[in-house]
Design a protein around this motif. Sequence first.
Motif, mmCIF file in Angstrom:
data_model
loop_
_atom_site.group_PDB
_atom_site.id
_atom_site.type_symbol
_atom_site.label_atom_id
_atom_site.label_comp_id
_atom_site.label_asym_id
_atom_site.label_seq_id
_atom_site.Cartn_x
_atom_site.Cartn_y
_atom_site.Cartn_z
ATOM 1 N N LEU A 67 0.799 -1.284 0.197
ATOM 2 C CA LEU A 67 -0.058 -0.072 -0.067
ATOM 3 C C LEU A 67 0.862 1.169 0.010
ATOM 4 O O LEU A 67 0.460 2.304 -0.556
ATOM 5 N N TYR A 68 1.844 1.268 0.734
ATOM 6 C CA TYR A 68 2.657 2.384 0.676
ATOM 7 C C TYR A 68 3.520 2.508 -0.793
ATOM 8 O O TYR A 68 3.528 3.681 -1.450
ATOM 9 N N GLU A 69 3.936 1.466 -1.252
ATOM 10 C CA GLU A 69 4.647 1.413 -2.621
ATOM 11 C C GLU A 69 3.842 2.038 -3.782
ATOM 12 O O GLU A 69 4.356 2.693 -4.505
ATOM 13 N N ILE A 70 2.680 1.664 -3.549
ATOM 14 C CA ILE A 70 1.634 1.972 -4.765
ATOM 15 C C ILE A 70 0.994 3.200 -4.314
ATOM 16 O O ILE A 70 0.112 3.828 -5.354
ATOM 17 N N GLY A 71 1.279 3.938 -3.264
ATOM 18 C CA GLY A 71 0.676 5.325 -3.079
ATOM 19 C C GLY A 71 -0.744 5.219 -2.811
ATOM 20 O O GLY A 71 -1.404 6.155 -3.187
ATOM 21 N N PHE A 72 -1.173 4.207 -2.191
ATOM 22 C CA PHE A 72 -2.641 4.167 -1.862
ATOM 23 C C PHE A 72 -3.182 5.326 -1.273
ATOM 24 O O PHE A 72 -2.744 5.834 -0.263
ATOM 25 N N ASP A 73 -4.276 5.866 -2.192
ATOM 26 C CA ASP A 73 -5.035 7.100 -1.376
ATOM 27 C C ASP A 73 -5.761 6.520 -0.289
ATOM 28 O O ASP A 73 -6.880 5.909 -0.349
ATOM 29 N N PRO A 74 -5.440 6.977 0.986
ATOM 30 C CA PRO A 74 -6.414 6.371 2.152
ATOM 31 C C PRO A 74 -7.609 7.151 2.474
ATOM 32 O O PRO A 74 -8.320 7.106 3.186
ATOM 33 N N VAL A 75 -8.001 8.370 1.668
ATOM 34 C CA VAL A 75 -9.001 9.170 2.030
ATOM 35 C C VAL A 75 -10.314 9.058 1.278
ATOM 36 O O VAL A 75 -10.479 9.050 0.106
ATOM 37 N N LEU A 76 -11.392 8.464 2.314
ATOM 38 C CA LEU A 76 -12.680 8.205 1.850
ATOM 39 C C LEU A 76 -13.259 9.365 1.522
ATOM 40 O O LEU A 76 -13.547 10.236 2.431
ATOM 41 N N THR A 88 -22.062 6.557 -8.423
ATOM 42 C CA THR A 88 -22.692 5.605 -9.076
ATOM 43 C C THR A 88 -21.632 4.405 -9.523
ATOM 44 O O THR A 88 -22.087 3.385 -9.705
ATOM 45 N N THR A 89 -20.316 4.802 -9.366
ATOM 46 C CA THR A 89 -19.159 3.584 -9.506
ATOM 47 C C THR A 89 -18.307 4.267 -8.464
ATOM 48 O O THR A 89 -18.048 5.065 -7.930
ATOM 49 N N PHE A 90 -17.170 3.069 -8.285
ATOM 50 C CA PHE A 90 -16.211 3.140 -7.596
ATOM 51 C C PHE A 90 -14.873 3.766 -7.896
ATOM 52 O O PHE A 90 -14.871 3.642 -9.142
ATOM 53 N N PRO A 91 -14.197 4.573 -7.121
ATOM 54 C CA PRO A 91 -13.015 5.143 -7.811
ATOM 55 C C PRO A 91 -12.344 4.336 -8.554
ATOM 56 O O PRO A 91 -12.049 3.408 -7.933
ATOM 57 N N GLU A 92 -11.435 4.718 -9.381
ATOM 58 C CA GLU A 92 -10.667 3.804 -10.255
ATOM 59 C C GLU A 92 -9.540 2.991 -9.554
ATOM 60 O O GLU A 92 -9.637 1.556 -9.665
ATOM 61 N N ASP A 93 -9.047 3.873 -8.576
ATOM 62 C CA ASP A 93 -8.140 3.009 -7.528
ATOM 63 C C ASP A 93 -8.489 1.942 -6.666
ATOM 64 O O ASP A 93 -8.167 1.015 -6.569
ATOM 65 N N VAL A 94 -9.769 2.021 -6.304
ATOM 66 C CA VAL A 94 -10.596 1.413 -5.482
ATOM 67 C C VAL A 94 -10.838 -0.127 -6.177
ATOM 68 O O VAL A 94 -10.958 -0.966 -5.926
ATOM 69 N N GLN A 95 -11.408 0.170 -7.649
ATOM 70 C CA GLN A 95 -11.802 -0.883 -8.580
ATOM 71 C C GLN A 95 -10.582 -1.603 -8.798
ATOM 72 O O GLN A 95 -10.840 -2.853 -8.763
ATOM 73 N N VAL A 96 -9.623 -1.049 -8.911
ATOM 74 C CA VAL A 96 -8.211 -2.008 -9.079
ATOM 75 C C VAL A 96 -8.236 -2.856 -7.970
ATOM 76 O O VAL A 96 -8.065 -4.114 -8.249
ATOM 77 N N GLU A 97 -8.148 -2.424 -6.749
ATOM 78 C CA GLU A 97 -7.861 -3.305 -5.594
ATOM 79 C C GLU A 97 -9.113 -4.290 -5.554
ATOM 80 O O GLU A 97 -8.902 -5.474 -5.086
ATOM 81 N N MET A 98 -10.525 -3.920 -5.806
ATOM 82 C CA MET A 98 -11.659 -4.702 -5.826
ATOM 83 C C MET A 98 -11.269 -5.906 -6.838
ATOM 84 O O MET A 98 -11.549 -7.124 -6.710
ATOM 85 N N ASP A 99 -10.855 -5.562 -7.957
ATOM 86 C CA ASP A 99 -10.451 -6.490 -9.016
ATOM 87 C C ASP A 99 -9.617 -7.630 -8.632
ATOM 88 O O ASP A 99 -9.640 -8.850 -9.005
ATOM 89 N N TYR A 100 -8.341 -7.039 -7.947
ATOM 90 C CA TYR A 100 -7.557 -8.098 -7.247
ATOM 91 C C TYR A 100 -8.059 -9.134 -6.461
ATOM 92 O O TYR A 100 -7.997 -10.275 -6.373
ATOM 93 N N ILE A 101 -9.127 -8.684 -5.429
ATOM 94 C CA ILE A 101 -9.707 -9.407 -4.696
ATOM 95 C C ILE A 101 -10.741 -10.210 -5.193
ATOM 96 O O ILE A 101 -10.738 -11.559 -4.908
ATOM 97 N N LYS A 102 -11.362 -9.935 -6.230
ATOM 98 C CA LYS A 102 -12.181 -10.884 -7.051
ATOM 99 C C LYS A 102 -11.463 -12.043 -7.598
ATOM 100 O O LYS A 102 -12.223 -13.024 -7.485
ATOM 101 N N LYS A 103 -10.359 -11.832 -8.354
ATOM 102 C CA LYS A 103 -9.762 -12.839 -8.887
ATOM 103 C C LYS A 103 -9.040 -13.640 -7.860
ATOM 104 O O LYS A 103 -8.531 -14.750 -8.302
ATOM 105 N N SER A 104 -8.723 -13.315 -6.823
ATOM 106 C CA SER A 104 -8.010 -14.205 -5.784
ATOM 107 C C SER A 104 -8.824 -15.071 -4.876
ATOM 108 O O SER A 104 -9.872 -14.717 -4.529
ATOM 109 N N ASP A 105 -8.130 -16.356 -4.754
ATOM 110 C CA ASP A 105 -8.911 -17.324 -3.879
ATOM 111 C C ASP A 105 -8.391 -17.332 -2.658
ATOM 112 O O ASP A 105 -9.282 -17.706 -1.498
#
Length: 159
Positions: A39-48, A66-83
Motif C-alpha cells: 500500500l505504501y509503494e503503490i501510494g494508496f490514497d487513504p482518504v474516503l 454511481t461507480t467506485f473510484p478507479e484506484d478502489v476498483q483496481v483493488e476490488m478486481d484483485y480481490i475478485k480474482k483471488s482465492d
Amino acid sequence: MEALIVFAHPRKESFTYALVKRIEQALVKKGYNVTLRDLYEIGFDPVLKGEDAIHIADGEFVREATTFPEDVQVEMDYIKKSDLLIYVFPSWWNGMPAILKDYVDRVFQHGFAYSFTSDEPKKLFSRKKALFFTPTGQPQNEDGSDTPIDAAMKMLTSG
C-alpha cells in the motif's frame, strides 16, 4: 490458485516485510500465482470521499457516486480474482496502520464486500479464504506477558 497479499508497512527492512517475502515464497512453492500489493509503494490514497461513503437518505442506504473510484476498483478486481487473501501488517497502538484501515474503508464498500439488498457480495466472498499476520514489536512486561495485547485477546475471546 490465485493469492493476494496486501502489505502495510512503510519500511522494507522491517520484520513485517521479511514475513511478506517468506509468505510469498511459500505460496509460490505451493503453486500459487501471487500478487503483492504494497500500500505504501503503490501510494494508496487513504482518504474516503463523502460521495463514496454509504449514508441514509429517505430511509434507504445510498452512495452518491454511481461507480467506485478507479484506484478502489483496481483493488476490488484483485480481490475478485483471488482465492486466498492475505493481509500482513504490524499491530500499532493495538490496531492496524491507518493506511490499511482506510484501505478497508474504501475497498470493502457496500455493494462490493457487503450489501443490505443483495446476496452477490456473500456469494463472492464465501469462496475465499483470508489470513491475517500482525506482528508486533511491543516490549514485554517483566513477567513475559504483553499486557495490552493480552487484554485485547481476552476481550475478543470472552463473552
